[in-house]
Every structure is written in structure tokens, then in C-alpha cells.
Write a protein that holds these residues in place. Structure first.
Motif, short mmCIF file in Angstrom:
data_model
loop_
_atom_site.label_atom_id
_atom_site.label_comp_id
_atom_site.label_asym_id
_atom_site.label_seq_id
_atom_site.Cartn_x
_atom_site.Cartn_y
_atom_site.Cartn_z
N GLY A 121 0.81 -1.21 0.00
CA GLY A 121 0.00 0.00 0.00
C GLY A 121 0.84 1.26 0.00
O GLY A 121 0.56 2.22 -0.73
N SER A 122 1.91 1.27 0.80
CA SER A 122 2.79 2.44 0.85
C SER A 122 3.53 2.65 -0.47
O SER A 122 3.63 3.78 -0.97
CB SER A 122 3.80 2.27 1.99
N LEU A 123 4.06 1.56 -1.03
CA LEU A 123 4.81 1.70 -2.28
C LEU A 123 3.90 2.12 -3.43
O LEU A 123 4.32 2.90 -4.29
CB LEU A 123 5.50 0.38 -2.61
N LYS A 124 2.68 1.63 -3.45
CA LYS A 124 1.76 2.05 -4.50
C LYS A 124 1.37 3.52 -4.33
O LYS A 124 1.19 4.24 -5.32
CB LYS A 124 0.52 1.16 -4.51
N ARG A 125 1.23 3.96 -3.08
CA ARG A 125 0.96 5.39 -2.86
C ARG A 125 2.10 6.22 -3.43
O ARG A 125 1.87 7.22 -4.11
CB ARG A 125 0.82 5.67 -1.36
N ARG A 126 3.35 5.80 -3.16
CA ARG A 126 4.51 6.53 -3.69
C ARG A 126 4.51 6.51 -5.22
O ARG A 126 4.72 7.54 -5.85
CB ARG A 126 5.80 5.92 -3.13
N ARG A 127 4.28 5.33 -5.80
CA ARG A 127 4.38 5.22 -7.26
C ARG A 127 3.25 5.93 -7.98
O ARG A 127 3.46 6.62 -8.99
CB ARG A 127 4.37 3.74 -7.66
N ASP A 128 2.02 5.80 -7.47
CA ASP A 128 0.84 6.22 -8.22
C ASP A 128 0.25 7.55 -7.77
O ASP A 128 -0.71 8.03 -8.39
CB ASP A 128 -0.25 5.15 -8.11
N GLY A 129 0.79 8.13 -6.71
CA GLY A 129 0.12 9.27 -6.10
C GLY A 129 0.38 10.60 -6.75
O GLY A 129 -0.19 11.61 -6.34
N GLY A 130 1.25 10.65 -7.77
CA GLY A 130 1.59 11.94 -8.36
C GLY A 130 2.25 12.86 -7.35
O GLY A 130 2.06 14.08 -7.39
N LEU A 131 3.03 12.28 -6.44
CA LEU A 131 3.66 13.03 -5.36
C LEU A 131 5.07 13.46 -5.75
O LEU A 131 5.61 13.03 -6.77
CB LEU A 131 3.68 12.18 -4.09
N ALA A 132 5.68 14.30 -4.94
CA ALA A 132 6.98 14.88 -5.30
C ALA A 132 8.05 13.83 -5.55
O ALA A 132 8.94 14.03 -6.37
CB ALA A 132 7.44 15.83 -4.18
N LEU A 133 7.96 12.69 -4.87
CA LEU A 133 8.99 11.66 -4.99
C LEU A 133 8.49 10.42 -5.72
O LEU A 133 9.14 9.36 -5.67
CB LEU A 133 9.51 11.28 -3.60
N SER A 134 7.39 10.53 -6.42
CA SER A 134 6.85 9.38 -7.16
C SER A 134 7.82 8.89 -8.23
O SER A 134 7.83 7.70 -8.58
CB SER A 134 5.50 9.74 -7.79
N TYR A 135 8.66 9.80 -8.74
CA TYR A 135 9.57 9.43 -9.83
C TYR A 135 10.50 8.29 -9.45
O TYR A 135 10.98 7.55 -10.31
CB TYR A 135 10.40 10.65 -10.25
N MET A 136 10.76 8.12 -8.16
CA MET A 136 11.73 7.11 -7.74
C MET A 136 11.24 5.68 -7.99
O MET A 136 12.04 4.74 -8.04
CB MET A 136 12.09 7.29 -6.26
N LEU A 137 9.93 5.52 -8.17
CA LEU A 137 9.38 4.21 -8.49
C LEU A 137 8.77 4.20 -9.89
O LEU A 137 7.91 3.37 -10.19
CB LEU A 137 8.32 3.81 -7.45
N GLY A 138 9.24 5.08 -10.74
CA GLY A 138 8.68 5.19 -12.08
C GLY A 138 8.89 3.97 -12.95
O GLY A 138 8.15 3.76 -13.92
N ASN A 139 9.86 3.15 -12.63
CA ASN A 139 10.15 1.94 -13.41
C ASN A 139 9.47 0.70 -12.84
O ASN A 139 9.69 -0.40 -13.32
CB ASN A 139 11.67 1.71 -13.48
N VAL A 140 8.64 0.87 -11.83
CA VAL A 140 7.99 -0.27 -11.17
C VAL A 140 6.69 -0.61 -11.90
O VAL A 140 5.79 0.21 -12.01
CB VAL A 140 7.72 0.03 -9.69
N ALA A 141 6.63 -1.86 -12.38
CA ALA A 141 5.43 -2.32 -13.10
C ALA A 141 4.38 -2.87 -12.15
O ALA A 141 3.18 -2.63 -12.33
CB ALA A 141 5.82 -3.39 -14.11
N ASP A 142 4.81 -3.60 -11.13
CA ASP A 142 3.84 -4.27 -10.25
C ASP A 142 4.44 -4.45 -8.86
O ASP A 142 5.65 -4.66 -8.71
CB ASP A 142 3.45 -5.63 -10.82
N ILE A 143 3.59 -4.34 -7.85
CA ILE A 143 3.98 -4.58 -6.45
C ILE A 143 2.95 -5.52 -5.85
O ILE A 143 1.74 -5.25 -5.90
CB ILE A 143 4.02 -3.27 -5.64
N SER A 144 3.39 -6.64 -5.30
CA SER A 144 2.44 -7.63 -4.80
C SER A 144 2.92 -8.24 -3.49
O SER A 144 4.10 -8.13 -3.12
CB SER A 144 2.23 -8.74 -5.83
#
Length: 517
Positions: A121-144
Motif C-alpha cells: 500500500g505504501s509503495l503504490k501510494r509513492r508510485r501512483d500518487g503523483g507526489l513529489a517523490l513518485s519518480y523514484m518508483l517510475g520503473n515499477v510495473a507491479d507490487i504484490s
């Protein structure tokens, strides 16, 4: 009963109570009361947000990283990646899947248990939230989460620098799922998390007063090693002079950064310096179309500003010459930079070319910038180059692209957000790099960076990054100067500061620092 007996018994009772109270008071004097161990250190600027996903804090990252934790981290004093909330991990042969096994018995500050689902849940928030640091997970396709103790991250394409991104000072942290669900007001809880926190770290956020300061208190239920300090008191003290006065007066225990280098050799008896390796590199970024685009002028200028001529005067023993476009700790080049050394030839070249004027913009008002620019101006005057320097307004360094009035060069700190050469190249040098201050482009070098970013063999990758870096240097895009140590001034007896080279200077680890007294 004889009235006198009653009176006598009452008197004896009162005497007994008095003696008991006296004994208790004497015992209290003989046994000192428990006193909290409190560490007091200032931040120069207020924390913009305590949300670990939504702000690029610099001073305040130490507080955030002691309240929140990620899957992995850099070991103190090193760029080695070690487990944090993940006790082990494995990478698939194709470099696309990262499997993390979580630590047992971890709880969030609000009592919620750490589970793989909470991490997802936290990693998806970072990746998908359009937040200031979302770019750091820009290469992540899936988190399970295949089970409660395992997290699997699948990448879109191989990224050998991925673990460095996770270990970064600004890498993704794990936030309580209870807090995220309770405080999500259609904003992914960003408003609440700006001034509150619910992590798993060794400290809890106890108090936040904008413009005044912060208090962290030890997490009594922390799953890891118990910190030495009960409380971290962090006042906001913008002026370095005031910080130093408070330190000397015993009102602070530490000045974490920006202590003037000129004063370090004659500190008062009760103070000492801890100096640690750092990736703080001072460099000049060069404007396209400036006089420095002329190879003859650039060679003459390089001769005059050779850092070996002034590094000791400015930084004493706390800096070394930069060897390449990358920090020395990040990459040890096979072919280090060699500045030209013939001052007479440089002077003759400038005389032949006629009047040469340069302007330097300083990224900050901090003393080191002024000391460096003063030396550059003096050195350049020796070969006949007239140079001026001025401090840029806040934020102006990020708006230099295409500005005809921009200075010919920007003096700034070139430090990446992680310890992998990919992070340096992609931050400062490639065409679309966010800190490519003048928007310069060198496609042949960028192509080499593209290839280097796919390599897992360290020697092979470093050779490619060095080759690209040399091209950026030879094209006159950047002039690396010096790598400066992380210097913290503090009361004698403080030790184990936990400084990390890839973190911003002065970011003490509150979980490791302690008194030896």
C-alpha cells in the motif's frame, strides 16, 4: 481508656509519619531522579512536510528517516546496502523481480502490525500518487504480496540502480495503513501526513510547531536496537551565527552543517569535529554560448582555477580534488581530471584573445560559496580574466535554461539522490535531467549512459559512466572542483553519529548517536 494514653498514641503516630516522610525525603536526595537523555540540534530551515513521499527535504530528512523506515538502507559511513524492514532479498536472473522477506514483530507507531500488504500500500501510494517523490518508483510495473511476510516488486525493465533508489535518503518509506485509510480525504492523506506521522522507526513525532521546532520521542515498542536518547529536540534556528553561539553556550549539543571551515581549527575546548566521507561535490555548470565555449578560453580558465591552488585555503583538511564528473566515493576513475598547469601560457592566451569577462552565479548564500568564488575571481585575475560573482535569488538556479541574462557559470553542489552513478548522470548531465541547469545536450554521451544503466558488473558500468562523464567535461558542460567532507561540530563526548555519504550533510542518525560520558 485513659485520655493521656490516646494523646500519647496520637503523638507517636504523628512522629512516625514525620519520620517516615523525613526518611523518604532523604532517600530521594540520596538517589537522583531519572533524567531524560535529550539531544538538542538545530535545523536551519523549517520542514516543508513530514510526508515521506511528498517533499524533497534536506535538513529535515534525518527526522523523517528516524520516524519512518524503508525496506533497505545505506549502512552508516558507507554506500553498502543493508536490510532494514527487509531482512533479506533476492533478485531474479532477468533483473526484473525483487523479492523481499520482512522482519518479524514490527509494529507501526499507532499499533498496526507491519505486513506485506502494508508495504504494498505504501509503495503504490509513492508510485501512483503523483507526489513529489513518485519518480523514484517510475520503473515499477507491479507490487504484490504473495503472503503476509513477502513483498515482490516487478520492474518494467532492468534497473541495476534500483536498490540504491530504495536506500536513498528520500527512498520510499512504509506508512501505517491505518493512518492512510483514516486520514485519506481524497488527497492520499497528504494533508494529515504533512504534520503527523505513523511509521515504524525508532522515534515518534511528538510535537511540530511551524517556524519554531520539532520534538521526537523514543519509540518504546521499537522492534530494533533501543536508541540512546529519549528525546530529540530540534529548534528552527536559521542563522548559523546564532547556532554557533547557542552551541558554545551549551544550549545546543550539535551544529550539524554549515559551520565555517575557517573556524574549525580553533574551536573552544568543549567542542570537537566529526568529519565523514561525503558526496558533496562543488562544481561549475556552464551556460551555452558563454566565453567558456571557446576551447582556448576554457583551457586558460581551467589553468587559473585549478582547485589544487586553493582547496586547502578554503576547506583545510576537509576536502579533496574532484577526480571526475562523479563524486570520488561513487566512482574512482581510471583517468582522473588533470588541470592544465602553465599559468604563463594561460595569460598569453587571454591576452591574445582580448578582453574576457565571466559572471558566476552562486546557488546559495552559504559561506563556502563565497569563499570559493572569491578564490576563483583572484585566480582568474592573474591571467587577465575579469570575473564577477553574485548570489542568485532563491529558486533562480532552476530557471536558467534559455535565460539570456543568466550567469556564464553556476557554482553549485552536485550531489545525487543515491550513490549509483546512474543517479548522478540522470540528475545533472543527460538532456532531460532535472538538474541539467542550462539544458545542455550531448547525445553521444547520453547514449553511453543508456548502456551503462543496464550493466550489473561494477567495473564495466563504471568504465562506461566515466567515458560519458569525460565527454560532458570535454564539451565544457561542467567543471568539477572539489569533494567536501561531511563536517559536524558538537559537544565533546558525542559519538556514533551515523552519517551516510549519500545523504545530505549533517543528517545525523538519531538511532545510533550517543554520549560516551
Amino acid at each position: 481508656m485513659n485520655p493521656s494514653d490516646v494523646t500519647g498514641r496520637a503523638a507517636k503516630f504523628r512522629l512516625g509519619v514525620f519520620l517516615l516522610g523525613l526518611f523518604t525525603a532523604l532517600l530521594a536526595l540520596a538517589m537522583p531522579a531519572y533524567a531524560k537523555e535529550i539531544l538538542r540540534l538545530p535545523y536551519a530551515i523549517d520542514i516543508g512536510t513530514f510526508d515521506p513521499d511528498n517533499g524533497f527535504e534536506v535538513d529535515g530528512v534525518s527526522a523523517i528517516n528516524n520516524v519512518y523506515e524503508g525496506l533497505v538502507e545505506y549502512a552508516p559511513g558507507s554506500t553498502q546496502i543493508v536490510g532494514l524492514l527487509a531482512k533479506r532479498w533476492a533478485i531474479s536472473n532477468d533483473g526484473l523481480s525483487y523479492t523481499f522477506d520482512l522482519e518479524d514483530g514490527v509494529k507501526f507507531h499507532d499499533g498496526a502490525p507491519l505486513t506485506a500488504q502494508a508495504v504494498v500500500g505504501s509503495l503504490k501510494r509513492r508510485r501512483d500518487g503523483g507526489l513529489a517523490l513518485s519518480y523514484m518508483l517510475g520503473n515499477v510495473a507491479d507490487i504484490s504480496a504473495p503472503d503476509d511476510d513477502t513483498v515482490v516488486i516487478r520492474l518494467k525493465q532492468p534497473q541495476p540502480s534500483f536498490l540504491d533508489a530504495l536506500a536513498s535518503a528520500w527512498g520510499p518509506k512504509v506508512i501505517s495503513p491505518l493512518a492512510l485509510s483514516e486520514h485519506d480525504k481524497s488527497d492520499k492523506a497528504t494533508n494529515w501526513l504533512g504534520e503527523h506521522a505513523a511509521g515504524t522507526g525508532p522515534f515518534k513525532l511528538a510535537e511540530i510547531k511551524r517556524g519554531e521546532g520539532y520534538v521526537l520521542e523514543r519509540n518504546a515498542d521499537y522492534w530494533g536496537k533501543r536508541p540512546y536518547f529519549d528525546e530529540i529536540n530540534i529548534p528552527v534556528v536559521p542563522d548559523i551565527g546564532q547556532q554557533i553561539l547557542k552551541l558554545k553556550a551549551g544550549e545546543l549539543d550539535v551544529v550539524p552543517t554549515n559551520f565555517p571551515f575557517a573556524q574549525l581549527s580553533h574551536l573552544p575546548a568543549g567542542l570537537e569535529v566529526t568529519a565523514a566521507p561525503s558526496m558533496t561535490q562543488y562544481a561549475l555548470f556552464v551556460k551555452p554560448g558563454s566565453p567558456l565555449d571557446n576551447p582556448e578560453i576554457r583551457r586558460a580558465v581551467l589553468t587559473a582555477i585549478n582547485p589544487s591552488l586553493w582547496v586547502k585555503d578554503v576547506f583545510g583538511p576537509y576536502a579533496e580534488l574532484s577526480k571526475s564528473a562523479y563524486q570520488n566515493l561513487m566512482l574512482d576513475p581510471a583517468d582522473p581530471i588533470e588541470y592544465p598547469g602553465d599559468i604563463e601560457a594561460a595569460r598569453a592566451a587571454i591576452a591574445k584573445l582580448g578582453e574576457v569577462n565571466l559572471s558566476i552565479g552562486l546557488h546559495s548564500t552559504k559561506a563556502a560559496y563565497a569563499r570559493i568564488s572569491d578564490r576563483l575571481i583572484i585566480q582568474l585575475a592573474l591571467i587577465g580574466v575579469k570575473t564577477t560573482a553574485h548570489v542568485l535569488p532563491p529558486g533562480a538556479a532552476f530557471a536558467l535554461k534559455g535565460d539570456p541574462s543568466a550567469p556564464d557559470a553556476l557554482l553549485t553542489i552536485s550531489s545525487p539522490d543515491a550513490a549509483h552513478p546512474e543517479n548522478q548522470a540522470r540528475a545533472f548531465f543527460t538532456k532531460d535531467a532535472p538538474l541539467n541547469f542550462y539544458g545542455r545536450s550531448l547525445p553521444e554521451a547520453d547514449a553511453i549512459v543508456d548502456v551503462a544503466g543496464t550493466k550489473t558488473d561494477v567495473a564495466e558500468r563504471n568504465a562506461l559512466y566515466e567515458k560519458a562523464g569525460r565527454l560532458y567535461l570535454d564539451a565544457g558542460h561542467v567543471i568539477p572542483l572539489v569533494d567536501v567532507k561531511d563536517v559536524v561540530v558538537h559537544a565533546k563526548g558525542l559519538t556514533d553519529l551515523g552519517l551516510r555519504p549519500a545523504f545530505p550533510p549533517g543528517n545525523i542518525d538519531f538511532a545510533t548517536i550517543r554520549w560516551t560520558r
